[in-house]
Motif scaffolding. Structure first.
Motif: not given
Ligand code: UDP
Length: 339
Positions: A27, A29, A172, A215, A222, A247
């Protein structure tokens, strides 16, 4: 041009001896946004210095990964001899770099990836008009988050499940995604980190039969989840978010990522989503519950995978977006300032 890309420097939660890399291990972004932007700049023939992600494997000989992640180290590098040879600093760190601490005359711009007003609004570019309006910065440029199709996997033949991919948090809309899937009678694969125990328990209690919690995911898993899903649910809610402001979904990385895989989007109209979902999916109201007919009708209205990917390429292709930034870099080098 010689361009410095500064990512938000973060240590890996599961192993704080390592930094989150570009692209990220799981995770994160902003690190994906930087990866796609770097790809675009490289394809346009630029040289990149990556700051804030030590341990990253350089994507090409034109990339220098700077060994600085601590905020003081990043400022020191930016004031050092190597940085004196660069043309422009493009800062994605969301407030870690203080533009007043850069050498006089260094060309600088930032992109904002959070909700609310940026810590340093000078020369800030926004990912959506909604995000810019919330920051109260009407004169600033808006440039979308980019996506490099080569980093994703298109698949026309979809499985039956819906996907939630992101942090499992109230703003979210993870709970609403589960409510939507339940009303539609579809399984929801929910992937992402969860730091709010009670919220997660509420999802399990109310929608345990609908949701598969898998998880945090990265790598091939992914991509597989993104490309096989019949739709991704991005039901962002305009509730109180993590920075003491309501938000307003800033740019939504997962929308462009899913679209690159030909996976359509079911999204609310919160923040950027009103601007980017209609071309690749359907918009549904915030909140829950959903009526079964309403949820099934939304799914029936989704565009097909090829047109979703086509829309993504047209708007968010990494080279198209990198060219938009290239124009802004030239303007900044010519002395343009805003905010
Ligand atoms: N993501 C990931 N693995 C996970 C959950 C999310 O790689 O288990 C990545 C997803 O592909 C995206 C990023 O985390 O690139 C989340 O960015 P987004 O802008 O959608 O949300 P935020 O930054 O607001 O949490």
């Amino acid at each position: 041009m010689r361009v410095v890309l500064v990512t938000m420097a973060l240590r890996l939660p599961t192993d704080p001896s390592q930094w989150i890399t570009v692209p990220p291990q799981g995770y994160a972004g902003i690190h994906w946004i930087v990866a796609n932007q770097m790809d675009g700049l490289l394809e346009l023939g630029h040289e990149v210095f990556l700051l804030g992600a030590p341990g990253t494997t350089p994507a090409s000989p034109a990339v220098t990964v700077v060994d600085a992640g601590d905020i003081e180290d990043m400022h020191a590098w930016l004031n050092g001899p190597e940085a004196s040879t660069v043309d422009v600093v493009h800062d994605f760190s969301c407030g870690q770099i203080d533009p007043d601490r850069l050498p006089a005359g260094m060309a600088y711009l930032s992109t904002h990836h959070l909700t609310g007003r940026p810590t340093y609004p000078r020369n800030c570019v926004y990912a959506s008009y909604a995000q810019r309006a919330q920051a109260g910065d009407d004169s600033a440029p808006v440039v979308r988050i980019s996506v490099n199709q080569a980093r994703y996997r298109f698949r026309a033949d979809k499985d039956d499940y819906l996907l939630y991919l992101g942090r499992i948090s109230e703003w979210k809309g993870a709970y609403e995604a589960a409510a939507f899937a339940s009303a539609a009678g579809r399984r929801l694969v929910m992937a992402g980190p969860s730091w709010e125990e009670e919220y997660l328990r509420r999802i399990e209690r109310d929608f345990g039969d609908t949701v598969d919690l898998v998880g945090e995911v990265g790598g091939d898993r992914r991509l597989d989840l993104l490309s096989r899903a019949s739709a991704i649910t991005v039901l962002s809610q305009s509730t109180m978010g993590p920075w003491g402001v309501v938000w307003c979904e800033p740019g939504s990385t997962v929308v462009s990522e899913a679209a690159a895989c030909g996976t359509p989007v079911v999204g609310t109209s919160n923040g950027c989503l009103a601007e980017i979902v209609p071309s690749v999916g359907v918009v549904v109201p915030e909140g829950s519950p959903f009526a079964p007919d309403q949820a099934r009708a939304a799914l029936a209205d989704l565009p097909d995978p090829s047109s979703v990917r086509g829309a993504a390429l047209q708007q968010w292709d990494h080279v198209v977006v990198a060219k938009q930034f290239e124009t802004i870099y030239h303007e900044v080098l010519a002395g343009r300032t805003w905010s």
